[in-house]
Design a protein around this motif. Structure first.
Motif, PDB file in Angstrom:
ATOM      1  N   GLN A   1       0.847  -1.192   0.000  1.00  0.00           N
ATOM      2  CA  GLN A   1       0.000   0.000   0.000  1.00  0.00           C
ATOM      3  C   GLN A   1       0.888   1.248   0.000  1.00  0.00           C
ATOM      4  O   GLN A   1       1.741   1.397   0.866  1.00  0.00           O
ATOM      5  CB  GLN A   1      -0.924   0.002   1.216  1.00  0.00           C
ATOM      6  CG  GLN A   1      -1.911   1.141   1.236  1.00  0.00           C
ATOM      7  CD  GLN A   1      -2.893   1.102   0.068  1.00  0.00           C
ATOM      8  OE1 GLN A   1      -3.346   0.055  -0.362  1.00  0.00           O
ATOM      9  NE2 GLN A   1      -3.213   2.266  -0.457  1.00  0.00           N
ATOM     10  N   THR A   2       0.679   2.115  -0.965  1.00  0.00           N
ATOM     11  CA  THR A   2       1.449   3.349  -1.098  1.00  0.00           C
ATOM     12  C   THR A   2       0.551   4.545  -0.797  1.00  0.00           C
ATOM     13  O   THR A   2      -0.568   4.628  -1.280  1.00  0.00           O
ATOM     14  CB  THR A   2       2.025   3.481  -2.526  1.00  0.00           C
ATOM     15  OG1 THR A   2       2.885   2.371  -2.780  1.00  0.00           O
ATOM     16  CG2 THR A   2       2.803   4.767  -2.700  1.00  0.00           C
ATOM     17  N   LEU A   3       1.093   5.467  -0.011  1.00  0.00           N
ATOM     18  CA  LEU A   3       0.425   6.726   0.282  1.00  0.00           C
ATOM     19  C   LEU A   3       1.185   7.832  -0.422  1.00  0.00           C
ATOM     20  O   LEU A   3       2.344   8.107  -0.100  1.00  0.00           O
ATOM     21  CB  LEU A   3       0.381   6.984   1.791  1.00  0.00           C
ATOM     22  CG  LEU A   3      -0.199   8.325   2.235  1.00  0.00           C
ATOM     23  CD1 LEU A   3      -1.650   8.490   1.778  1.00  0.00           C
ATOM     24  CD2 LEU A   3      -0.076   8.478   3.743  1.00  0.00           C
TER      25      LEU A   3
ATOM     26  N   ASN B   1      -3.696  -0.195  -5.029  1.00  0.00           N
ATOM     27  CA  ASN B   1      -2.862  -0.100  -3.832  1.00  0.00           C
ATOM     28  C   ASN B   1      -2.198   1.262  -3.649  1.00  0.00           C
ATOM     29  O   ASN B   1      -1.131   1.354  -3.051  1.00  0.00           O
ATOM     30  CB  ASN B   1      -1.798  -1.205  -3.815  1.00  0.00           C
ATOM     31  CG  ASN B   1      -2.417  -2.574  -3.864  1.00  0.00           C
ATOM     32  OD1 ASN B   1      -3.432  -2.831  -3.209  1.00  0.00           O
ATOM     33  ND2 ASN B   1      -1.849  -3.464  -4.653  1.00  0.00           N
ATOM     34  N   LEU B   2      -2.822   2.303  -4.210  1.00  0.00           N
ATOM     35  CA  LEU B   2      -2.289   3.648  -4.058  1.00  0.00           C
ATOM     36  C   LEU B   2      -3.387   4.559  -3.527  1.00  0.00           C
ATOM     37  O   LEU B   2      -4.496   4.584  -4.056  1.00  0.00           O
ATOM     38  CB  LEU B   2      -1.786   4.201  -5.397  1.00  0.00           C
ATOM     39  CG  LEU B   2      -1.257   5.634  -5.282  1.00  0.00           C
ATOM     40  CD1 LEU B   2       0.257   5.648  -5.330  1.00  0.00           C
ATOM     41  CD2 LEU B   2      -1.813   6.507  -6.372  1.00  0.00           C
ATOM     42  N   THR B   3      -3.061   5.282  -2.477  1.00  0.00           N
ATOM     43  CA  THR B   3      -3.945   6.321  -1.960  1.00  0.00           C
ATOM     44  C   THR B   3      -3.297   7.653  -2.290  1.00  0.00           C
ATOM     45  O   THR B   3      -2.198   7.947  -1.791  1.00  0.00           O
ATOM     46  CB  THR B   3      -4.135   6.191  -0.435  1.00  0.00           C
ATOM     47  OG1 THR B   3      -4.705   4.916  -0.152  1.00  0.00           O
ATOM     48  CG2 THR B   3      -5.032   7.290   0.101  1.00  0.00           C
TER      49      THR B   3
ATOM     50  N   LYS C   1      -1.860   2.700   7.483  1.00  0.00           N
ATOM     51  CA  LYS C   1      -2.192   1.738   6.425  1.00  0.00           C
ATOM     52  C   LYS C   1      -1.118   1.613   5.355  1.00  0.00           C
ATOM     53  O   LYS C   1      -1.123   0.659   4.578  1.00  0.00           O
ATOM     54  CB  LYS C   1      -3.510   2.145   5.761  1.00  0.00           C
ATOM     55  CG  LYS C   1      -4.695   2.115   6.690  1.00  0.00           C
ATOM     56  CD  LYS C   1      -5.933   2.665   6.011  1.00  0.00           C
ATOM     57  CE  LYS C   1      -7.104   2.742   6.969  1.00  0.00           C
ATOM     58  NZ  LYS C   1      -8.264   3.407   6.350  1.00  0.00           N
ATOM     59  N   ALA C   2      -0.209   2.564   5.286  1.00  0.00           N
ATOM     60  CA  ALA C   2       0.777   2.603   4.193  1.00  0.00           C
ATOM     61  C   ALA C   2       2.054   1.854   4.548  1.00  0.00           C
ATOM     62  O   ALA C   2       2.509   1.882   5.687  1.00  0.00           O
ATOM     63  CB  ALA C   2       1.116   4.052   3.867  1.00  0.00           C
ATOM     64  N   GLN C   3       2.618   1.197   3.538  1.00  0.00           N
ATOM     65  CA  GLN C   3       3.952   0.629   3.675  1.00  0.00           C
ATOM     66  C   GLN C   3       4.993   1.538   3.017  1.00  0.00           C
ATOM     67  O   GLN C   3       6.155   1.525   3.384  1.00  0.00           O
ATOM     68  CB  GLN C   3       4.045  -0.756   3.026  1.00  0.00           C
ATOM     69  CG  GLN C   3       3.341  -1.843   3.809  1.00  0.00           C
ATOM     70  CD  GLN C   3       1.864  -1.931   3.447  1.00  0.00           C
ATOM     71  OE1 GLN C   3       1.476  -1.793   2.301  1.00  0.00           O
ATOM     72  NE2 GLN C   3       1.026  -2.128   4.446  1.00  0.00           N
TER      73      GLN C   3
END
Length: 163
Positions: free
Chosen positions: A2-4, A30-32, A56-58
């Motif tokens: 997950q990418t922010l 998987n991108l916010t 939530k982000a990695q």
């Protein structure tokens, strides 16, 4: 993973390059994408919401146009409010093990940032990378789009850095 993607631009309403990049990123799984200027037009940052997004982000990416050797003011305010809350609050290890990257757009050519004005791009970005390293993040190499023009953006290369 997950990418922010945290975006800020001092003159968001007039942005062409960063708006085009953001638009291309919206389709990625998987991108916010989180635009600080749209979310907080008054500048009042909701720290609890930001912490939830970070939880939530990695991978955390700061995207911004480089103005006057720095981030936009709202992005700096985000750092002051959110990172201070994390480090001196109940979750000081929240960012440990996550990765951090800068994506920046620049009006100047690559050779404008080779150090002949006193500092190269890596040195200019040191406050950001040092901050996130201090917070426990793995620092990824920055991605810079030099001489950024909306009609010649390297969209596929940009998208490859978001995953």
């Amino acid at each position: 993973m997950q990418t922010l993607l945290i975006i800020s631009h001092t003159f968001w309403e007039d942005s062409k390059v960063n708006k085009a990049l953001l638009e291309s990123a919206k389709s990625l799984p998987n991108l916010t994408a989180h635009n600080l200027n749209v979310e907080y037009p008054s500048g009042a940052i909701n720290v609890a919401k930001e912490v939830e997004l970070l939880t939530k982000a990695q991978k955390i990416i700061f995207q911004f146009p480089l103005f006057w050797f720095s981030t936009p003011a709202l992005m700096k305010e985000w750092q002051d409010r959110v990172l201070t809350h994390i480090l001196y609050g109940k979750t000081p290890k929240l960012l440990h093990g996550k990765s951090f990257q800068v994506i920046t757009t620049l009006g100047g050519s690559k050779d404008s940032y080779d150090g002949h004005h006193g500092y190269n791009l890596e040195t200019i970005l040191t406050p950001l990378t040092s901050t996130f390293r201090y917070c426990g993040c793995e620092i990824l190499e920055p991605y810079a789009i030099f001489s950024a023009k909306v009609d010649s953006l390297p969209i596929q290369e940009y998208l490859s850095h978001l995953g």
